[in-house]
Design a protein around this motif. Structure first.
Motif, PDB file in Angstrom:
ATOM      1  N   GLU A 214       0.831  -1.195   0.000  1.00 39.02           N
ATOM      2  CA  GLU A 214       0.000   0.000   0.000  1.00 39.02           C
ATOM      3  C   GLU A 214       0.869   1.251   0.000  1.00 39.02           C
ATOM      4  OE1 GLU A 214      -1.866  -3.236   2.581  1.00 39.02           O
ATOM      5  OE2 GLU A 214       0.059  -2.172   2.506  1.00 39.02           O
ATOM      6  N   THR A 216       0.170   3.794   1.541  1.00 39.49           N
ATOM      7  CA  THR A 216      -0.201   4.503   2.770  1.00 39.49           C
ATOM      8  C   THR A 216       0.611   4.026   3.970  1.00 39.49           C
ATOM      9  OG1 THR A 216      -1.990   2.894   3.090  1.00 39.49           O
ATOM     10  CG2 THR A 216      -2.555   4.987   2.013  1.00 39.49           C
ATOM     11  N   ARG A 217       1.718   3.340   3.713  1.00 44.69           N
ATOM     12  CA  ARG A 217       2.554   2.844   4.803  1.00 44.69           C
ATOM     13  C   ARG A 217       4.025   3.074   4.478  1.00 44.69           C
ATOM     14  NH1 ARG A 217      -0.524  -1.232   8.560  1.00 44.69           N
ATOM     15  NH2 ARG A 217      -2.630  -0.681   7.907  1.00 44.69           N
ATOM     16  N   SER A 223       7.116   5.705  -0.613  1.00 43.54           N
ATOM     17  CA  SER A 223       7.494   6.185   0.714  1.00 43.54           C
ATOM     18  C   SER A 223       8.883   6.805   0.689  1.00 43.54           C
ATOM     19  CB  SER A 223       7.455   5.033   1.725  1.00 43.54           C
ATOM     20  OG  SER A 223       7.990   5.429   2.964  1.00 43.54           O
ATOM     21  N   ILE A 259      -3.370   5.130   7.316  1.00 43.71           N
ATOM     22  CA  ILE A 259      -1.994   5.566   7.072  1.00 43.71           C
ATOM     23  C   ILE A 259      -1.153   5.280   8.315  1.00 43.71           C
ATOM     24  CG2 ILE A 259      -0.512   7.579   6.694  1.00 43.71           C
ATOM     25  CD1 ILE A 259      -2.809   8.826   5.108  1.00 43.71           C
ATOM     26  N   ARG A 260      -0.018   4.616   8.099  1.00 47.68           N
ATOM     27  CA  ARG A 260       0.925   4.366   9.189  1.00 47.68           C
ATOM     28  C   ARG A 260       2.330   4.762   8.731  1.00 47.68           C
ATOM     29  NH1 ARG A 260      -0.210  -0.813  13.101  1.00 47.68           N
ATOM     30  NH2 ARG A 260      -2.400  -0.363  13.558  1.00 47.68           N
ATOM     31  N   VAL A 261       2.898   5.752   9.416  1.00 45.99           N
ATOM     32  CA  VAL A 261       4.228   6.253   9.091  1.00 45.99           C
ATOM     33  C   VAL A 261       5.169   5.951  10.253  1.00 45.99           C
ATOM     34  CG1 VAL A 261       5.602   8.335   8.678  1.00 45.99           C
ATOM     35  CG2 VAL A 261       3.391   8.043   7.545  1.00 45.99           C
ATOM     36  N   ASP A 281       6.599  11.894   4.561  1.00 46.53           N
ATOM     37  CA  ASP A 281       5.730  10.746   4.283  1.00 46.53           C
ATOM     38  C   ASP A 281       4.271  11.085   4.585  1.00 46.53           C
ATOM     39  OD1 ASP A 281       7.103   8.730   3.062  1.00 46.53           O
ATOM     40  OD2 ASP A 281       7.094   7.356   4.778  1.00 46.53           O
ATOM     41  N   MET A 285       1.355  11.081   1.717  1.00 40.98           N
ATOM     42  CA  MET A 285       0.270  10.099   1.828  1.00 40.98           C
ATOM     43  C   MET A 285      -1.086  10.740   2.091  1.00 40.98           C
ATOM     44  SD  MET A 285       2.175   7.149   4.090  1.00 40.98           S
ATOM     45  CE  MET A 285       3.778   6.496   3.620  1.00 40.98           C
ATOM     46  N   ALA A 287      -1.956  12.509   4.866  1.00 39.62           N
ATOM     47  CA  ALA A 287      -2.358  12.331   6.262  1.00 39.62           C
ATOM     48  C   ALA A 287      -3.112  13.539   6.801  1.00 39.62           C
ATOM     49  CB  ALA A 287      -1.120  12.062   7.118  1.00 39.62           C
ATOM     50  N   ARG A 290      -6.929  13.589   6.443  1.00 34.37           N
ATOM     51  CA  ARG A 290      -7.718  12.625   7.196  1.00 34.37           C
ATOM     52  C   ARG A 290      -8.443  13.323   8.346  1.00 34.37           C
ATOM     53  NH1 ARG A 290      -6.615   7.199   5.794  1.00 34.37           N
ATOM     54  NH2 ARG A 290      -5.893   7.312   3.617  1.00 34.37           N
ATOM     55  N   ALA A 321      -4.504   8.658  10.384  1.00 37.07           N
ATOM     56  CA  ALA A 321      -3.073   8.605  10.079  1.00 37.07           C
ATOM     57  C   ALA A 321      -2.313   8.563  11.398  1.00 37.07           C
ATOM     58  CB  ALA A 321      -2.642   9.813   9.254  1.00 37.07           C
TER      59      ALA A 321
END
Length: 562
Positions: A214, A216-217, A223, A259-261, A281, A285, A287, A290, A321
């Motif tokens: 994804e 989003t990570r 990334s 989303i996970r950063v 990031d 993405m 974030a 959100r 996020a």
């Protein structure tokens, strides 16, 4: 003056190898008291470690007390009474052993039952006693070595100054040299060795970790942070957590991809550069488009408890996020002792950079800003917002779980709590901004409505990491007063020195208990906390119950693989 002896006579009468009877009796008494229950069960090996430390401290106090008494030339018992006094003390120690030691297994089983743990099979008394003896002997040999060092330094100085001044100066000189050697060389070498070892572990990937597909990570397509730079904890963080399809299957409604950063220590050379890459990031993405942005401060190794973040992702349909930045390779206890202030400094830098960008956005278009931290992460997260971020253009709230006893705000809430509320579940200003829940507790029940910032602490009464106090060495802590926490044994008693040592050992095993006790936070309590803080729409008690069961099952099945 007939009973007073010269220092030379005293030295001849008491050679270094002769034990101190007062020290033996007091040491043995403290050793016996360590068998009494505390907050969590102790394995036999660590019961022996605890007993050995207690014996050594008791021996030191007894021996030192007698030496001080004689140094002050205070009256002593006549020699004819010594044998009788020693017999009485020996009988008292024997009686204490007969009363306390046979009950040790039953006491441990009582604690285990309150924590939903099976009973012990055996007390393994032989292992306990042999370990205690080994620890006590080792500590006393070390003390003898220190005393010899003090005496050698004093003898060297005695050539130029009077005897008593030489003793003082020699002690100061030896202490300075010892501290300089230990802090400047030994501790530095230990920190370097441990850090290198942990850094090698951090390079590896945990079982089951998969590079995300994804966008989003962190570590995934597009990334700014490479997969190999995430570190072990970062790889776990971006691998865990629900995806869009899982959330939709659970809620029956459309969802976004969460989303996970994560920025690992290898991401950049300095904390400032780490945060900038994490921010890049987040921006890339989307974030800040959100509904919710969470700044999560990890524990020492970089670990972020998935159960602390996943509930938000479910209850807000993935419109979330989360960002975390690693600050250490060390386990939390080691980081707290060997790297003091590291978690606070990192969390403050992360908050400063992200808050300033968030603050620059239009208020009606930016996400709500929340903080999260577990254990050492809560220590860093709690101190990360500066005063101006609490007032005016404030962040929206936080969930802080298992706050260590060093947490400044947590200790203030305990100290200034409302009359009638216990120290293990304090009520502060009617719950307007700070609320404390335990296992199965409600964060919605409070005398006052929520204020601008919503903070929920998750604290269990048997969490030694939360409730340890240095003052326990000489004073009973308030959390031991009635009424006690629901899972704290009524058999737990306060004893000077002993209880502090017991709770200190308990900190090592605070997380080795079932969820909902000690330092192991249950998913249901995370869900309750985030429900109160983030107020999700159309979220029901049934949804919370289903999600808690789902997360608990997933945690149990994945714990061995990680």
């Amino acid at each position: 003056m007939k009973n007073r002896r010269s220092p030379r006579d005293e030295k001849r009468a008491a050679p270094w190898w002769r034990p101190s009877y007062a020290g033996l009796f007091l040491g043995f008494l403290l050793f016996i008291l360590t068998f009494t229950p505390s907050l969590v069960p102790r394995p036999p090996l660590f019961q022996g470690l605890l007993g050995g430390l207690a014996f050594f401290i008791g021996y030191g106090i007894g021996h030192g007390g007698i030496a001080l008494w004689r140094y002050l030339q205070l009256p002593e018992l006549p020699r004819s009474w010594w044998l009788g006094a020693n017999i009485v003390l020996a009988l008292a120690c024997a009686a204490a052993a007969i009363v306390y030691i046979p009950q040790a297994a039953a006491w441990q089983d009582d604690v285990r039952a309150r924590l939903d743990m099976p009973p012990v099979e055996t007390a393994n008394l032989l292992l306990v006693i042999s370990t205690a003896a080994g620890v006590a002997v080792l500590m006393m040999l070390l003390l003898r070595g220190l005393i010899a060092g003090f005496r050698a330094a004093s003898a060297l100085v005695y050539r130029w100054v009077p005897r008593r001044i030489a003793g003082l100066l020699g002690a100061v000189i030896f202490a300075v040299l010892l501290v300089t050697l230990v802090n400047g060389t030994l501790v530095s070498a230990i920190i370097t060795a441990i850090d290198k070892g942990q850094a090698l572990t951090d390079v590896t990937s945990p079982p089951g970790a998969i590079q995300p597909t994804e966008a989003t990570r962190s570590g995934g397509p597009g990334s700014k942070i490479a997969w190999q730079d995430l570190g072990r904890a970062g790889k776990r963080f971006v691998t865990e957590g629900p995806r869009k399809s899982e959330i939709e299957a659970f809620t029956g409604r459309p969802a976004l991809e969460p989303i996970r950063v994560f920025a690992g220590l290898r991401t950049a050379d300095t904390p400032e550069e780490q945060v900038k890459l994490a921010l890049a990031d987040l921006i890339a993405m989307g974030a800040f488009d959100r509904s919710i942005l969470v700044i999560a401060t990890p524990t020492g190794t970089g670990w972020v408890d998935n159960n602390g973040i996943a509930p938000l992702e479910y209850m807000h349909h993935g419109d979330i996020a989360t960002v975390a930045v690693q600050y250490s390779y060390l386990q939390s206890p080691l980081s707290l002792v060997l790297e003091p202030g590291r978690s606070q400094d990192s969390a403050a830098e992360v908050f400063r950079v992200i808050y300033r960008y968030w603050q620059s956005l239009p208020k009606d278009r930016r996400p709500k800003l929340y903080l999260f931290g577990l254990s050492l992460g809560s220590l860093g997260s709690e101190g990360s917002p500066p005063m101006y971020a609490w007032l005016g253009d404030a962040f929206d709230g936080a969930v802080w779980s298992g706050p260590p006893f060093r947490n400044r705000i947590w200790r203030s809430i305990q100290r200034d709590r409302e009359t009638g509320s216990p120290a293990w579940r304090p009520v502060f200003e009617g719950g307007a901004n700070f609320r404390v829940i335990g296992h199965g507790g409600s964060a919605e029940e409070a005398d006052r409505d929520w204020g601008r910032v919503r903070i929920v602490y998750i604290v269990y009464p048997t969490d030694a990491i939360v409730f340890f106090e240095e003052r326990m060495f000489y004073r009973q802590p308030q959390w031991m007063a009635a009424p006690r926490g629901e899972d704290v044994s009524p058999l737990l008693q306060w004893f000077p020195i002993v209880t502090a040592l017991q709770v200190g050992i308990d900190m090592m095993f605070a997380a080795e208990v079932p969820p909902g006790h000690g330092h192991d936070i249950a998913p249901a309590d995370y869900i309750e906390a985030w429900t109160a803080v983030s107020t999700p729409k159309d979220w029901t008690a049934g949804d919370a119950s289903r999600l808690a069961e789902k997360l608990q099952t997933e945690t149990a099945s994945s714990s061995s693989s990680w």
